[in-house]
Write a protein that holds these residues in place. Structure first.
Motif, PDB file in Angstrom:
ATOM      1  N   LEU A  45      41.438  41.197  31.449  1.00 32.90           N
ATOM      2  CA  LEU A  45      40.683  42.310  32.017  1.00 32.90           C
ATOM      3  C   LEU A  45      39.567  41.793  32.919  1.00 32.90           C
ATOM      4  N   HIS A  46      39.523  42.317  34.169  1.00 35.55           N
ATOM      5  CA  HIS A  46      38.575  41.766  35.140  1.00 35.55           C
ATOM      6  C   HIS A  46      38.390  42.726  36.301  1.00 35.55           C
ATOM      7  N   TRP A  47      37.457  42.382  37.198  1.00 39.46           N
ATOM      8  CA  TRP A  47      37.324  43.087  38.465  1.00 39.46           C
ATOM      9  C   TRP A  47      36.754  42.129  39.509  1.00 39.46           C
ATOM     10  N   HIS A  48      36.796  42.560  40.772  1.00 42.40           N
ATOM     11  CA  HIS A  48      36.349  41.717  41.885  1.00 42.40           C
ATOM     12  C   HIS A  48      35.388  42.492  42.779  1.00 42.40           C
ATOM     13  N   VAL A  49      34.615  41.754  43.562  1.00 36.53           N
ATOM     14  CA  VAL A  49      33.802  42.363  44.614  1.00 36.53           C
ATOM     15  C   VAL A  49      34.696  42.735  45.794  1.00 36.53           C
TER      16      VAL A  49
ATOM     17  N   ALA B 210      55.880  43.324  35.792  1.00 34.67           N
ATOM     18  CA  ALA B 210      54.563  43.274  35.151  1.00 34.67           C
ATOM     19  C   ALA B 210      54.097  44.678  34.831  1.00 34.67           C
ATOM     20  N   ARG B 211      53.196  44.781  33.870  1.00 36.83           N
ATOM     21  CA  ARG B 211      52.523  46.042  33.561  1.00 36.83           C
ATOM     22  C   ARG B 211      51.083  45.926  34.038  1.00 36.83           C
ATOM     23  N   ILE B 212      50.664  46.888  34.857  1.00 36.81           N
ATOM     24  CA  ILE B 212      49.306  46.875  35.394  1.00 36.81           C
ATOM     25  C   ILE B 212      48.560  48.095  34.877  1.00 36.81           C
ATOM     26  N   GLN B 213      47.255  47.900  34.632  1.00 33.08           N
ATOM     27  CA  GLN B 213      46.448  48.944  34.008  1.00 33.08           C
ATOM     28  C   GLN B 213      45.066  48.918  34.619  1.00 33.08           C
ATOM     29  N   ALA B 214      44.429  50.109  34.763  1.00 37.55           N
ATOM     30  CA  ALA B 214      43.092  50.173  35.339  1.00 37.55           C
ATOM     31  C   ALA B 214      42.434  51.495  34.983  1.00 37.55           C
ATOM     32  N   ILE B 215      41.144  51.584  35.300  1.00 36.33           N
ATOM     33  CA  ILE B 215      40.400  52.830  35.201  1.00 36.33           C
ATOM     34  C   ILE B 215      39.465  52.897  36.396  1.00 36.33           C
ATOM     35  N   ASN B 216      39.337  54.075  37.009  1.00 35.41           N
ATOM     36  CA  ASN B 216      38.475  54.171  38.196  1.00 35.41           C
ATOM     37  C   ASN B 216      37.085  54.673  37.827  1.00 35.41           C
ATOM     38  N   GLU B 217      36.222  54.851  38.844  1.00 35.88           N
ATOM     39  CA  GLU B 217      34.829  55.234  38.585  1.00 35.88           C
ATOM     40  C   GLU B 217      34.707  56.660  38.062  1.00 35.88           C
ATOM     41  N   ASN B 218      35.769  57.458  38.169  1.00 36.42           N
ATOM     42  CA  ASN B 218      35.763  58.813  37.609  1.00 36.42           C
ATOM     43  C   ASN B 218      36.239  58.835  36.162  1.00 36.42           C
TER      44      ASN B 218
ATOM     45  N   PRO C 223      37.485  47.429  45.240  1.00 37.63           N
ATOM     46  CA  PRO C 223      36.410  46.601  44.680  1.00 37.63           C
ATOM     47  C   PRO C 223      35.781  47.272  43.457  1.00 37.63           C
ATOM     48  N   GLY C 224      35.515  46.468  42.439  1.00 37.37           N
ATOM     49  CA  GLY C 224      34.823  46.964  41.256  1.00 37.37           C
ATOM     50  C   GLY C 224      35.677  47.666  40.243  1.00 37.37           C
ATOM     51  N   VAL C 225      36.929  47.972  40.560  1.00 34.91           N
ATOM     52  CA  VAL C 225      37.802  48.675  39.613  1.00 34.91           C
ATOM     53  C   VAL C 225      38.353  47.678  38.589  1.00 34.91           C
ATOM     54  N   PRO C 226      38.045  47.844  37.299  1.00 35.07           N
ATOM     55  CA  PRO C 226      38.524  46.897  36.285  1.00 35.07           C
ATOM     56  C   PRO C 226      40.005  47.112  36.000  1.00 35.07           C
ATOM     57  N   HIS C 227      40.724  46.016  35.834  1.00 39.75           N
ATOM     58  CA  HIS C 227      42.166  46.124  35.631  1.00 39.75           C
ATOM     59  C   HIS C 227      42.679  44.899  34.880  1.00 39.75           C
ATOM     60  N   SER C 228      43.904  44.994  34.416  1.00 42.05           N
ATOM     61  CA  SER C 228      44.573  43.865  33.771  1.00 42.05           C
ATOM     62  C   SER C 228      46.027  43.833  34.209  1.00 42.05           C
ATOM     63  N   ILE C 229      46.659  42.672  34.033  1.00 41.34           N
ATOM     64  CA  ILE C 229      48.055  42.464  34.421  1.00 41.34           C
ATOM     65  C   ILE C 229      48.718  41.706  33.275  1.00 41.34           C
ATOM     66  N   GLN C 230      49.907  42.143  32.879  1.00 46.06           N
ATOM     67  CA  GLN C 230      50.649  41.435  31.828  1.00 46.06           C
ATOM     68  C   GLN C 230      52.090  41.238  32.267  1.00 46.06           C
ATOM     69  N   GLY C 231      52.594  40.020  32.065  1.00 44.82           N
ATOM     70  CA  GLY C 231      53.986  39.731  32.361  1.00 44.82           C
ATOM     71  C   GLY C 231      54.915  40.415  31.374  1.00 44.82           C
ATOM     72  N   LEU C 232      55.948  41.066  31.895  1.00 37.58           N
ATOM     73  CA  LEU C 232      56.939  41.695  31.026  1.00 37.58           C
ATOM     74  C   LEU C 232      58.094  40.733  30.762  1.00 37.58           C
TER      75      LEU C 232
ATOM     76  N   ASP D  62      37.363  31.780  40.918  1.00 39.19           N
ATOM     77  CA  ASP D  62      36.259  31.391  40.042  1.00 39.19           C
ATOM     78  C   ASP D  62      35.079  32.360  40.122  1.00 39.19           C
ATOM     79  N   ASN D  63      35.132  33.345  41.011  1.00 41.13           N
ATOM     80  CA  ASN D  63      34.051  34.324  41.149  1.00 41.13           C
ATOM     81  C   ASN D  63      34.460  35.710  40.677  1.00 41.13           C
ATOM     82  N   THR D  64      35.430  35.747  39.767  1.00 41.19           N
ATOM     83  CA  THR D  64      35.928  37.012  39.230  1.00 41.19           C
ATOM     84  C   THR D  64      35.107  37.419  38.002  1.00 41.19           C
ATOM     85  N   PHE D  65      34.844  38.703  37.857  1.00 40.54           N
ATOM     86  CA  PHE D  65      34.134  39.218  36.688  1.00 40.54           C
ATOM     87  C   PHE D  65      35.133  39.427  35.551  1.00 40.54           C
ATOM     88  N   LEU D  66      34.941  38.732  34.448  1.00 37.95           N
ATOM     89  CA  LEU D  66      35.886  38.735  33.339  1.00 37.95           C
ATOM     90  C   LEU D  66      35.283  39.424  32.122  1.00 37.95           C
TER      91      LEU D  66
END
Length: 467
Positions: free
Chosen positions: A164-168, A180-188, A206-215, A233-237
């Motif tokens: 789980l992470h997000w980027h600028v 892959a399975r991708i998941q996220a939540i937005n600012e709403n 930018p800023g939307v947190p998400h995750s990725i999993q290999g199926l 290396d500058n990703t928010f984890l």
């Protein structure tokens, strides 16, 4: 004397406790400048055989045909009557990969930016935990002029997570292999969940947190970020958030005892193995009172289901905000170029082009105003970069299809083609400007419609000989 021990040597110099001074590490002053004693050693530096590639030494350099160095032992910087032999040692492995750097076409001139980089040459792969996967990236560290985009190629084994992470920066992705399975939540607070397969695309602002999993079978994908300085290396984890906030604060914020955080990771997980995702995606469809992201703002697009437009010499299909609205400033074309064919000479008036070579091999000449042009060779896993309004083509130099992805920072995909421009310019202007015959200009008029990919014209049967 040569067999004497050090102790015996000391005795021979009068029992002194020091050795004789060694010869100086520097040479004598007699070696300075001219002296008859410092004679020249005339050496034949061209006394070994230099086989040339087909057409390398006989064809006019300006024809610029592709030179196949794959069976040449020591490729030489020779093109027609230009260049000369290389008597010293050189990296022949690289020279075979990049023939247009060794022996550039005679039409090359001056110096453009470095428009080519291989992800295989990045300083290092970033490895996940317990063989769960890896990533490798391209950014301004290795391509200083590629300021508009950076790229990451990532592999996740079956069940592995990109935590789980997000980027600028915004993240645009093309699935290269697997699912892959991708998941996220937005600012709403609206939730998103989807499964994507080879050829599909996703986008996270930018800023939307998400995750990725290999199926099942794992996955591999290409990530494109809209900032050339982006680094993995500058990703928010999420692991770092938990590790670097006081546990008492976490306890108060999340409403659980402090002891609940005794086993949290000490820091970055990055890529790590996890529990396999259930085959039924509905079992992971977690929402709140805000529900799910509406279709018009969804983060995935099943690009694999879109049929390509077949053209002479290959095919092309485009994805941009007109079909994928959430990616409001990312437009891309997936182009297939048949052997011998070429993506036509073109340029993009409003954006730099970041290109990834998925399969095959090719070459491109980047032309930069006023009169600089350099030719680059590309193969699978390479990145190309062509600045805004700088003309270029991509020619397939292999014997299998060349597949490439062109990415623009634009609200729609567009380019201007050289052939179409010339074909829709009054013939007399073209004749007067380029000193072409009326018959030639008439033949050029066939390109009034955009071609995208130009079919192969076959090998040059009667190449222009050098004078």
């Amino acid at each position: 004397m040569r067999c004497l021990t050090d102790a015996a040597a000391f005795i021979l110099v009068g029992l002194q406790l020091t050795r004789a001074a060694p010869a100086s590490i520097r040479g004598p002053s007699s070696l300075l400048g001219f002296s008859e004693s410092n004679g020249v050693n005339n050496e034949n530096t061209d006394d070994f055989n230099h086989p040339l590639a087909d057409g390398q030494g006989t064809t006019n350099a300006n024809v610029g045909q592709f030179l196949d160095f794959s069976d040449i032992a020591d490729p030489q910087p020779i093109r027609g009557t230009k260049g000369g032999t290389q008597p010293g040692s050189d990296n022949d492995i690289l020279n075979k990969l990049y023939p247009d750097k060794v022996a550039p076409p005679g039409t090359d001139h001056g110096g453009t930016i470095n428009a080519q980089w291989s992800l295989s040459k990045y300083p290092h792969h970033k490895l996940g935990l317990n063989r769960a996967g890896f990533s490798r990236q391209e950014n301004t560290v290795v391509m200083p002029d590629a300021t508009a985009f950076a790229g990451v190629q990532m592999r996740l084994e079956e069940g592995a997570y990109r935590e789980l992470h997000w980027h600028v920066a915004s993240e645009w992705a093309l699935m290269l292999n697997g699912s892959a399975r991708i998941q996220a939540i937005n600012e709403n607070g609206e939730a998103f969940l989807d499964d994507v397969s080879k050829g599909d695309v996703w986008f996270f602002p930018p800023g939307v947190p998400h995750s990725i999993q290999g199926l099942g079978g794992g996955t591999e994908f290409l990530l494109v970020f809209d900032d050339g300085e982006f680094s993995e290396d500058n990703t928010f984890l999420v692991s770092e958030i938990f590790a670097h906030n006081p546990k008492s604060v976490l306890s108060q914020n999340l409403g659980v005892p402090i002891s609940a955080f005794d086993g949290i990771p000490p820091g970055e997980l990055f890529i790590f193995p996890g529990t396999a995702a259930p085959s039924d995606i509905e079992k992971q469809n977690v929402t709140n009172s805000n529900g799910v992201i509406p279709k018009s703002a969804t983060y995935s697009y099943h690009f694999s289901k879109q049929e390509p437009l077949d053209v002479a010499g290959g095919s092309v299909k485009i994805i941009d905000p007109q079909s994928f609205p959430i990616a409001d400033m990312v437009s891309a074309a997936l182009v297939t170029v048949a052997p011998g064919a070429m993506r036509e000479i073109h340029w993009h008036p409003t954006s730099d082009e970041w290109t990834f070579f998925l399969y095959g091999q090719g070459r491109a000449t980047l032309f930069t105003a006023e009169d600089s042009a350099n030719t680059f060779d590309f193969s699978s896993g390479d990145v190309g970069y062509f600045p805004q309004s700088n003309s270029h083509y991509v020619q397939n130099t292999g014997d299998v299809d060349l597949v490439l992805l062109e990415v623009l920072k634009a609200d729609h995909f567009s380019d201007i083609a050289l052939g179409q421009w010339i074909a829709t310019t009054p013939p007399q202007i073209v004749e007067d400007t380029l000193n072409l015959s009326s018959a030639t200009v008439k033949a050029l008029s066939k390109a009034k419609e955009k071609q995208y990919v130009i079919p192969s014209s076959g090998p040059v049967a009667n190449p222009i000989k050098s004078s």
